[in-house]
Design an enzyme around this catalytic site. Sequence first.
Site, PDB file in Angstrom:
ATOM      1  N   ILE A  35     -62.378  48.465  96.253  1.00  0.00           N
ATOM      2  CA  ILE A  35     -62.726  49.198  97.471  1.00  0.00           C
ATOM      3  C   ILE A  35     -64.128  49.783  97.334  1.00  0.00           C
ATOM      4  O   ILE A  35     -64.918  49.776  98.283  1.00  0.00           O
ATOM      5  CB  ILE A  35     -61.694  50.303  97.761  1.00  0.00           C
ATOM      6  CG1 ILE A  35     -60.267  49.739  97.743  1.00  0.00           C
ATOM      7  CG2 ILE A  35     -61.985  50.943  99.102  1.00  0.00           C
ATOM      8  CD1 ILE A  35     -60.025  48.577  98.670  1.00  0.00           C
ATOM      9  N   ASP A  36     -64.464  50.284  96.156  1.00  0.00           N
ATOM     10  CA  ASP A  36     -65.831  50.737  95.900  1.00  0.00           C
ATOM     11  C   ASP A  36     -66.826  49.595  96.082  1.00  0.00           C
ATOM     12  O   ASP A  36     -67.895  49.764  96.678  1.00  0.00           O
ATOM     13  CB  ASP A  36     -65.945  51.287  94.474  1.00  0.00           C
ATOM     14  CG  ASP A  36     -65.566  52.746  94.370  1.00  0.00           C
ATOM     15  OD1 ASP A  36     -65.000  53.272  95.341  1.00  0.00           O
ATOM     16  OD2 ASP A  36     -65.835  53.359  93.327  1.00  0.00           O
ATOM     17  N   VAL A  37     -66.485  48.434  95.544  1.00  0.00           N
ATOM     18  CA  VAL A  37     -67.373  47.274  95.653  1.00  0.00           C
ATOM     19  C   VAL A  37     -67.576  46.886  97.119  1.00  0.00           C
ATOM     20  O   VAL A  37     -68.702  46.619  97.560  1.00  0.00           O
ATOM     21  CB  VAL A  37     -66.799  46.084  94.853  1.00  0.00           C
ATOM     22  CG1 VAL A  37     -67.598  44.816  95.111  1.00  0.00           C
ATOM     23  CG2 VAL A  37     -66.783  46.401  93.359  1.00  0.00           C
ATOM     24  N   ALA A  61     -69.742  49.421  98.887  1.00  0.00           N
ATOM     25  CA  ALA A  61     -71.138  49.234  98.496  1.00  0.00           C
ATOM     26  C   ALA A  61     -71.776  48.108  99.288  1.00  0.00           C
ATOM     27  O   ALA A  61     -72.921  48.224  99.756  1.00  0.00           O
ATOM     28  CB  ALA A  61     -71.224  48.944  96.999  1.00  0.00           C
TER      29      ALA A  61
END
Length: 353
Positions: free
Chosen positions: A165-167, A170
């Site tokens: 989810i962070d990726v 980003a």
Amino acid sequence: MFEDLIVLDCSTVLAGPSVGTFFAELGARVTKIENPAIPDVTRSWKLASEDRNVAVSAYFSSVNYRKNYLKLDFKNEFQRNHLIDLVKTADIFLSNFKKGDAEKFGLSDTYLHTINPQLIIGKISGFGSASDRVAYDLILQAETGFMSMNGTPESGPVKMPVALIDVLAAHQLKEGILAALLQRTKTQKGAVVSVSLYDAAIASLANQASNYLMQGYIPQRIGSLHPNIAPYGEIFITNDGKLITFAIGSNKHFELLCDFLGLGHLTSDRRFSENVERVKNRSELAEIIQEIISRCDANDILEFMHRHFVPAGLIRNLEEVFKETSARDLVRSETIDNTPTKRVSQIAFQLKS
């Protein structure tokens, strides 16, 4: 490409810093700014094998590359003024401040644009700018449906092994900032680009979301299987003990697979002749395929599949992955704080003019 671009990276953890690294890899001058008393927490996220006395970790290194490092306490007037001086000539300002922190530090969007009207402000939050919830990737995987779909009936919900989810967030922020940079060439004005982990996760549900929205289908935990395609994701053991999987996306793929396995009669079997029937009868089909696969070596299977353009692959661990030249070509090395570090590139595209 972005040699004249100046980026101030005040973000921490994974999503924001990876955006800074993306621009750094493209030539931008990126300065990562950390609080001297409370540096980026991922510096301490270490494997048991890592030296606890070293100031960087493998996790930190994964999304910090080609950056200058600066320690500033925004509560200190002198150090805050130093930041403001940097903002005056910056192009991009990255942050993932908690709700209210930007105002507390005197770094509101309005103020930053007062001192630099062309500044592009990139902001990442967990659940949106109005929420003060602490958000980690795991919690977003839990609350946006990913964990409910991932795993098997026996395992229960399982998180993905990377902070996906962070990726995804980003990538959303990169795209938004690139759009803002393009817009700035026409307007000469800055912008605020905001991305929440929640929105990025929901936007990435793709076909699973449409399966529910259009058919009311709530995805179940079916391991690596695909709810709409079969065989797809079933794992087979070869004669030489390798694990192999297929992504049979069309009847033509299925015909070729059956041709190799000597199972041509299955293409006219009503249980398997069409994809929708293969999905219904996938367990029985997998047993039939496994019986033949167990007599074949992996290289023989893959050589045929690749030659006939049938999607198939070995299941590899990371040691096996990085033995491949194509994977090693994406590795970037750098010494940070006297520590040799490595990470994979944030750039997977190739651009030719």
